[in-house]
Design a protein around this motif. Structure first.
Motif, PDB file in Angstrom:
ATOM      1  N   GLU A 168       0.871  -1.186   0.000  1.00 39.00           N
ATOM      2  CA  GLU A 168       0.000   0.000   0.000  1.00 39.00           C
ATOM      3  C   GLU A 168       0.900   1.226   0.000  1.00 39.00           C
ATOM      4  O   GLU A 168       2.087   1.138   0.315  1.00 39.00           O
ATOM      5  N   HIS A 171       3.159   4.098   0.947  1.00 37.02           N
ATOM      6  CA  HIS A 171       3.958   4.403   2.136  1.00 37.02           C
ATOM      7  C   HIS A 171       4.913   5.560   1.853  1.00 37.02           C
ATOM      8  O   HIS A 171       6.053   5.537   2.299  1.00 37.02           O
ATOM      9  N   LEU A 181       6.201  -2.214   2.717  1.00 39.38           N
ATOM     10  CA  LEU A 181       6.785  -1.905   4.030  1.00 39.38           C
ATOM     11  C   LEU A 181       6.220  -2.734   5.185  1.00 39.38           C
ATOM     12  O   LEU A 181       6.967  -3.304   5.976  1.00 39.38           O
ATOM     13  N   ASP A 182       4.892  -2.798   5.288  1.00 38.92           N
ATOM     14  CA  ASP A 182       4.285  -3.413   6.480  1.00 38.92           C
ATOM     15  C   ASP A 182       4.718  -4.871   6.681  1.00 38.92           C
ATOM     16  O   ASP A 182       5.088  -5.277   7.787  1.00 38.92           O
ATOM     17  N   LYS A 196       8.672  -5.258   7.075  1.00 38.92           N
ATOM     18  CA  LYS A 196       9.051  -4.911   8.454  1.00 38.92           C
ATOM     19  C   LYS A 196       8.699  -6.040   9.414  1.00 38.92           C
ATOM     20  O   LYS A 196       9.546  -6.519  10.176  1.00 38.92           O
ATOM     21  N   GLY A 221       2.202  -5.842  10.592  1.00 43.32           N
ATOM     22  CA  GLY A 221       2.877  -4.560  10.387  1.00 43.32           C
ATOM     23  C   GLY A 221       1.920  -3.527   9.819  1.00 43.32           C
ATOM     24  O   GLY A 221       2.267  -2.357   9.687  1.00 43.32           O
ATOM     25  N   HIS A 246       2.428   5.982  10.233  1.00 42.78           N
ATOM     26  CA  HIS A 246       2.291   5.489   8.866  1.00 42.78           C
ATOM     27  C   HIS A 246       3.287   6.204   7.961  1.00 42.78           C
ATOM     28  O   HIS A 246       3.106   7.373   7.641  1.00 42.78           O
ATOM     29  N   GLU A 280       8.092   4.209  10.970  1.00 43.36           N
ATOM     30  CA  GLU A 280       8.079   3.127   9.971  1.00 43.36           C
ATOM     31  C   GLU A 280       9.235   3.233   8.977  1.00 43.36           C
ATOM     32  O   GLU A 280       9.816   2.217   8.592  1.00 43.36           O
TER      33      GLU A 280
HETATM   34 ZN   LIG Z   1       2.750   0.774   7.284  1.00 46.11          ZN
END
Ligand SMILES: [Zn+2]
Length: 296
Positions: free
Chosen positions: A32, A34, A42-43, A46, A124, A170, A175
């Motif tokens: 999504e 970022h 990223l989520d 991570k 994440g 976010h 992050e």
């Molecule tokens: Zn994120």
């Protein structure tokens, strides 16, 4: 470096890792927006990397990361309308809550049926999905042998080394710094917009310019220590006297969904509008999947 990623391990390595520490880590996130400075994954990048470092230091096996996660409906659509805006392509790997959570039931069946004694589910991706994940785990726990714990990674980010006490954001300082620490190829600060340029910058956090790799490294170390301690607690709580509690068949998962999760599912927070007076205008690219379907 010891391999802990399930999909990259040989059977003998999996057996040895399982014998030494029967803990499974399941990492969640999605692609999504970022900000322009972070890779879109990223989520999950991570969460998976933090889980891998925890398993390397404290034992356990890390399941293949799940990059398909909740977005585009309800409050998530409102957020996207405000923070991403009218982009032609947002590069999301989104699925609705009923797909995400049912998949997790099947993932827990795989973990439980293999005989893991503990599982940590680490997301994440934020918004209300992590609260529902905790609810799901509470509902499923009586039906599986493995001891379960679910959390958003920011819960483990203690004491909040970002300097201002914040443990999650976010695509801001927290992050971006975390991703920089674990996947340096996936952060490029030369792509940050000018500090005073008008946004939204593909959902970038307002303090992204303050990101620092060493801040990220400290936060990763804090999360790894927290998760390692939690894994130890779960193993201690495991009751080897209840082997009959294992989820084995697809049919058992379907019954669990229909009889236990289903009746509570309509109350999940991801299945509610964020607030009664919020909506997404018809001419927004985020309008199509915003309404929560009433037949679920
Ligand atoms: Zn994120």
């Amino acid at each position: 470096m010891r391999e802990v990623r399930w999909e990259r391990m040989f059977p003998d390595e999996l057996e040895a890792a399982f014998a030494a520490c029967p803990v499974a880590y399941l990492a969640y996130g999605l692609c999504e927006p970022h900000g322009p400075q972070n890779a879109v994954g990223l989520d999950a990048l991570k969460a998976h990397a933090i889980a891998c470092e925890t398993a390397r230091q404290h034992g356990g096996i890390v399941a293949p990361p799940d990059y398909w996660h909740i977005h585009e409906l309800g409050g998530y659509a409102v957020w996207a309308h405000n923070s991403v805006g009218q982009v032609e392509r947002a590069w999301m790997t989104a699925v609705p809550p009923w797909i995400h959570f049912k998949n997790i039931c099947y993932q827990l069946r795989a973990v439980d049926h293999l005989g893991f004694q503990a599982a940590i589910l680490l997301t994440g991706h934020y918004g209300p999905n992590w609260q529902d994940l905790k609810t799901l785990v509470e509902l499923v726990q009586p039906h599986v042998g493995a001891r379960l714990y679910a959390l958003p990674d920011f819960e483990a980010n203690e004491p909040g080394f970002a300097g201002d006490g914040s443990s999650g954001d976010h695509a801001g300082k927290v992050e971006t710094s975390l991703l920089w620490a674990v996947e340096p190829d996936c952060v490029d600060v030369s792509r940050l917009p000018d500090r005073d340029a008008a946004g939204p910058h593909f959902a970038m956090g307002g303090n992204a310019h303050e990101s620092a790799r060493r801040v990220g490294e400290q936060m990763v170390a804090d999360e790894v220590a927290w998760l390692g301690a939690k894994a130890g607690e779960l193993l201690e709580a495991y009751d080897s006297g209840r082997p009959e509690a294992r989820l084995r068949t697809y049919e058992q998962v379907e019954s669990l969904w229909d009889d236990v999760v289903g009746p509570a599912f309509r109350e999940f927070i991801t299945m509610q509008p964020r607030s009664a007076d919020e909506n997404v205008p018809v001419d927004s690219v985020w309008h199509a999947n915003w309404p929560i379907p009433s037949r679920r």
